[in-house]
Design a protein around this motif. Sequence first.
Motif, PDB file in Angstrom:
ATOM      1  N   VAL A 117       0.876  -1.163   0.000  1.00 30.94           N
ATOM      2  CA  VAL A 117       0.000   0.000   0.000  1.00 30.94           C
ATOM      3  C   VAL A 117       0.915   1.214   0.000  1.00 30.94           C
ATOM      4  O   VAL A 117       1.793   1.331   0.869  1.00 30.94           O
ATOM      5  N   ILE A 118       0.741   2.081  -0.974  1.00 29.72           N
ATOM      6  CA  ILE A 118       1.585   3.270  -1.065  1.00 29.72           C
ATOM      7  C   ILE A 118       0.706   4.499  -0.918  1.00 29.72           C
ATOM      8  O   ILE A 118      -0.196   4.723  -1.728  1.00 29.72           O
ATOM      9  N   GLY A 119       0.969   5.261   0.129  1.00 28.31           N
ATOM     10  CA  GLY A 119       0.211   6.476   0.390  1.00 28.31           C
ATOM     11  C   GLY A 119       1.089   7.700   0.242  1.00 28.31           C
ATOM     12  O   GLY A 119       2.251   7.693   0.657  1.00 28.31           O
ATOM     13  N   THR A 120       0.517   8.747  -0.332  1.00 31.15           N
ATOM     14  CA  THR A 120       1.268   9.974  -0.542  1.00 31.15           C
ATOM     15  C   THR A 120       0.357  11.189  -0.503  1.00 31.15           C
ATOM     16  O   THR A 120      -0.781  11.121  -0.959  1.00 31.15           O
ATOM     17  N   PRO A 121       0.852  12.278   0.027  1.00 32.31           N
ATOM     18  CA  PRO A 121       0.139  13.538  -0.195  1.00 32.31           C
ATOM     19  C   PRO A 121       0.419  13.972  -1.638  1.00 32.31           C
ATOM     20  O   PRO A 121       1.418  13.567  -2.233  1.00 32.31           O
ATOM     21  N   VAL A 122      -0.469  14.767  -2.186  1.00 36.80           N
ATOM     22  CA  VAL A 122      -0.262  15.292  -3.535  1.00 36.80           C
ATOM     23  C   VAL A 122       0.267  16.715  -3.409  1.00 36.80           C
ATOM     24  O   VAL A 122      -0.336  17.566  -2.768  1.00 36.80           O
ATOM     25  N   TYR A 123       1.424  16.920  -4.023  1.00 34.82           N
ATOM     26  CA  TYR A 123       2.036  18.237  -4.095  1.00 34.82           C
ATOM     27  C   TYR A 123       2.251  18.572  -5.563  1.00 34.82           C
ATOM     28  O   TYR A 123       2.813  17.763  -6.308  1.00 34.82           O
ATOM     29  N   LYS A 124       1.804  19.712  -6.000  1.00 30.32           N
ATOM     30  CA  LYS A 124       2.015  20.161  -7.376  1.00 30.32           C
ATOM     31  C   LYS A 124       1.572  19.100  -8.388  1.00 30.32           C
ATOM     32  O   LYS A 124       2.290  18.786  -9.335  1.00 30.32           O
ATOM     33  N   ALA A 125       0.405  18.522  -8.137  1.00 30.09           N
ATOM     34  CA  ALA A 125      -0.242  17.554  -9.039  1.00 30.09           C
ATOM     35  C   ALA A 125       0.499  16.223  -9.179  1.00 30.09           C
ATOM     36  O   ALA A 125       0.285  15.498 -10.137  1.00 30.09           O
ATOM     37  N   ALA A 126       1.351  15.888  -8.211  1.00 32.48           N
ATOM     38  CA  ALA A 126       2.076  14.620  -8.271  1.00 32.48           C
ATOM     39  C   ALA A 126       2.321  14.091  -6.865  1.00 32.48           C
ATOM     40  O   ALA A 126       2.081  14.785  -5.875  1.00 32.48           O
ATOM     41  N   TYR A 127       2.818  12.888  -6.786  1.00 33.83           N
ATOM     42  CA  TYR A 127       3.154  12.302  -5.496  1.00 33.83           C
ATOM     43  C   TYR A 127       4.372  13.015  -4.912  1.00 33.83           C
ATOM     44  O   TYR A 127       5.084  13.742  -5.611  1.00 33.83           O
ATOM     45  N   SER A 128       4.625  12.790  -3.634  1.00 38.81           N
ATOM     46  CA  SER A 128       5.672  13.544  -2.937  1.00 38.81           C
ATOM     47  C   SER A 128       7.071  13.221  -3.463  1.00 38.81           C
ATOM     48  O   SER A 128       7.358  12.101  -3.899  1.00 38.81           O
ATOM     49  N   GLY A 129       7.941  14.208  -3.382  1.00 43.55           N
ATOM     50  CA  GLY A 129       9.340  14.015  -3.746  1.00 43.55           C
ATOM     51  C   GLY A 129      10.015  12.994  -2.855  1.00 43.55           C
ATOM     52  O   GLY A 129      10.913  12.264  -3.289  1.00 43.55           O
ATOM     53  N   LEU A 130       9.596  12.930  -1.598  1.00 42.04           N
ATOM     54  CA  LEU A 130      10.149  11.948  -0.675  1.00 42.04           C
ATOM     55  C   LEU A 130       9.857  10.531  -1.162  1.00 42.04           C
ATOM     56  O   LEU A 130      10.742   9.670  -1.171  1.00 42.04           O
ATOM     57  N   LEU A 131       8.613  10.300  -1.585  1.00 40.42           N
ATOM     58  CA  LEU A 131       8.270   8.982  -2.124  1.00 40.42           C
ATOM     59  C   LEU A 131       9.073   8.713  -3.393  1.00 40.42           C
ATOM     60  O   LEU A 131       9.582   7.606  -3.593  1.00 40.42           O
ATOM     61  N   LYS A 132       9.219   9.713  -4.242  1.00 42.45           N
ATOM     62  CA  LYS A 132      10.008   9.565  -5.470  1.00 42.45           C
ATOM     63  C   LYS A 132      11.440   9.168  -5.152  1.00 42.45           C
ATOM     64  O   LYS A 132      12.015   8.291  -5.810  1.00 42.45           O
ATOM     65  N   ALA A 133      12.029   9.777  -4.117  1.00 42.57           N
ATOM     66  CA  ALA A 133      13.402   9.436  -3.732  1.00 42.57           C
ATOM     67  C   ALA A 133      13.506   7.962  -3.339  1.00 42.57           C
ATOM     68  O   ALA A 133      14.472   7.287  -3.715  1.00 42.57           O
ATOM     69  N   LEU A 134      12.517   7.456  -2.609  1.00 40.09           N
ATOM     70  CA  LEU A 134      12.540   6.035  -2.235  1.00 40.09           C
ATOM     71  C   LEU A 134      12.385   5.154  -3.469  1.00 40.09           C
ATOM     72  O   LEU A 134      13.143   4.198  -3.655  1.00 40.09           O
ATOM     73  N   LEU A 135      11.400   5.446  -4.291  1.00 37.45           N
ATOM     74  CA  LEU A 135      11.170   4.616  -5.475  1.00 37.45           C
ATOM     75  C   LEU A 135      12.403   4.602  -6.377  1.00 37.45           C
ATOM     76  O   LEU A 135      12.706   3.582  -7.005  1.00 37.45           O
ATOM     77  N   ASP A 136      13.140   5.708  -6.408  1.00 40.68           N
ATOM     78  CA  ASP A 136      14.351   5.778  -7.231  1.00 40.68           C
ATOM     79  C   ASP A 136      15.474   4.878  -6.725  1.00 40.68           C
ATOM     80  O   ASP A 136      16.288   4.422  -7.528  1.00 40.68           O
ATOM     81  N   VAL A 137      15.558   4.641  -5.418  1.00 38.71           N
ATOM     82  CA  VAL A 137      16.661   3.812  -4.908  1.00 38.71           C
ATOM     83  C   VAL A 137      16.302   2.326  -4.853  1.00 38.71           C
ATOM     84  O   VAL A 137      17.187   1.494  -4.670  1.00 38.71           O
ATOM     85  N   LEU A 138      15.051   2.003  -5.034  1.00 41.49           N
ATOM     86  CA  LEU A 138      14.664   0.598  -5.058  1.00 41.49           C
ATOM     87  C   LEU A 138      15.101  -0.035  -6.381  1.00 41.49           C
ATOM     88  O   LEU A 138      15.237   0.660  -7.390  1.00 41.49           O
TER      89      LEU A 138
END
Length: 185
Positions: free
Chosen positions: A72-93
């Motif tokens: 389950v992946i939850g994120t606040p929406v910032y600037k019409a997209a998922y959070s940069g923090l979540l993006k940073a995690l997805l990038d290192v996986l």
Amino acid sequence: MAAILSVSGSPSATSRTARLLRHLYERLRLQGHDVTVLDVRTLPADALLHADLRHPAIVQATAQFEQADGVVIGTPVYKAAYSGLLKALLDVLPQYALTGKTVLPLATGGSTAHVLAIDYALRPVLSSMGAAHIVPGWFTLDKDITVGVDATTTLAPAAADALAQITDRFSTAVGGPTTVLTPAG
């Protein structure tokens, strides 16, 4: 039952997204699932930003994804997209960290103008990471998640009912019970 990883991509310790996820994973636990919680904000920023794949916290987070049947992946929406923090995690996986997994994307935001962020921003990334099945996601308005003075979380009745249905569909998709629980607010 299934091993579920609940991932909060919110940078805030008092996040409505994290509270929504808590509401959801309590329901999943009642259905017999083993739920592990990963708050991305607790991972070392230096390890995320420098893609330090050998950092023990990143190694552990990667292992949590590997061990999960469903995510389950939850994120606040910032600037019409998922959070940069979540993006940073997805990038290192690893590129295919979601291979064979059933995934439930959730988002919170202040306006219905952001409702498509799940389908147009998050879903393509989850798909590219090999998710076997991405169940229909859900967007919840911030105003539908209230926090009492005693720190209890209450969802607006319509939001609670919708989240219960989404959670039950996800539970079934990962091999959970075919009977659903009574919706809870």
